[in-house]
Design an enzyme around this catalytic site. Sequence first.
Site, short mmCIF file in Angstrom:
data_model
loop_
_atom_site.label_atom_id
_atom_site.label_comp_id
_atom_site.label_asym_id
_atom_site.label_seq_id
_atom_site.Cartn_x
_atom_site.Cartn_y
_atom_site.Cartn_z
N SER A 295 36.99 18.11 -23.02
CA SER A 295 36.68 16.78 -23.56
C SER A 295 36.35 15.72 -22.53
O SER A 295 35.90 14.64 -22.89
CB SER A 295 37.85 16.28 -24.43
N LYS B 242 40.03 5.53 -23.27
CA LYS B 242 39.81 6.23 -24.54
C LYS B 242 40.82 5.72 -25.56
O LYS B 242 41.98 5.44 -25.23
CB LYS B 242 39.99 7.73 -24.29
N SER C 267 35.42 15.23 -26.38
CA SER C 267 35.71 14.14 -27.30
C SER C 267 35.68 12.76 -26.63
O SER C 267 35.64 11.73 -27.31
CB SER C 267 37.10 14.36 -27.92
#
Length: 401
Positions: free
Chosen positions: A175, A76, A151
């Site tokens: 997330s 990420k 996310s």
Amino acid sequence: MSNILNMSIEEMHASLKEKKIKPSDLVKASIEKAKENQETYNAFVTILEEALELSYELDNNFEEDNPLYGIPYAAKDNFSTKDILSTGSSNILNNYVPVYDATVISKLKNRKTVLIGKTTLDELAMGGTGMNTHTGPCKNPYNPQRQSGGSSGGSAAAVSLGIVPFALGSDTGDSVRKPASFCGIVGFKPTWGRISRFGLFPFAPSLDHVAYFTRSVKDSAILLEVLAGEDLENDATSSINEVPSYASLIDGNIKGKRIAYVKEINAGIVDSCIKESFDKVVSLLKEEGALVEEVSISRELLGAIYPTYLIISCAEATSNNANLDGIKFGPRIGEEKSYQEVMMKARTIGFGELIKRRFVIGSYSLLSSNKDELFIRAQKIRHLIVDKVNEVLSTYDAILT
């Protein structure tokens, strides 16, 4: 060659050991597949084609005792990666290149894994859709008309699409767990402090977790053995507990395990498809010998979970991101006449509307006139929530939701 990416970490390691494939085969296939899918799904902020050169260096020095040797992965884009663009999917950091690696990135480097790209996320990890990124929304691998979740949606999509066997994410609210569900893969959020958070861009430190995606539970256990462990020099909140051999503990036997589900949550399921799926899981668990029972948690406490999370996370985010001000980090327009104007312009241009709203909530919650009623009260309610969950887990092995 891309079909070799369908293997699990365990299977890739076995094939490398038997010299059926080389690390460069895996990395080349991974990069090619990332590029092929980028236009449709937008899982990546940065694809690292130069990773292929690194993989050639790994072709002739295989380490049999290292299950991650030569395995490609993605991270990420809110993990600090030395000399690699790390944007947090925010315009305020769209040119930021760190000078150091996050602890988990360093651990994976030491295990000779190969980072093939940085993945999209909701801006600064604040969001649950994967739609609020400075490079555009991340699409669902099963249907590009739907969202991948957030996310950590880019990492979830990369694993679900078969680009990489695992990818790093972060989980503050849901997330990793939510996009894992949306994308049909395994998402794992460990106990707070089990994995060092040094080098993870902070959102809400009392809630932030380094987490990740895999395509099997066994792979998840293999990865946890590598990533877990104390890092007190860099992260004083990291756990000093011993790291067991998690993978060896998996035997598929849940006979006698006690599993609870919450009556009030289950009663609130209105979608018949979800209700049928949930009931099917309960039946399967019982068939395998688990004891599945209903427990009760007051609706008042359950209803307090989201506002408690929102107040605490927004307040901590407001404080943590104060350094994104156009002076230490962020864009400089060059026409400002004062430091106040520098900050105003940088934050106006650099942040999306969702982030600004969260900062407003956080700032409002921390005002001296509101702090006791909002932030301190939310902290107290969090204790009540934690105490109730611990009470359930004192009797049961797990809570099914």
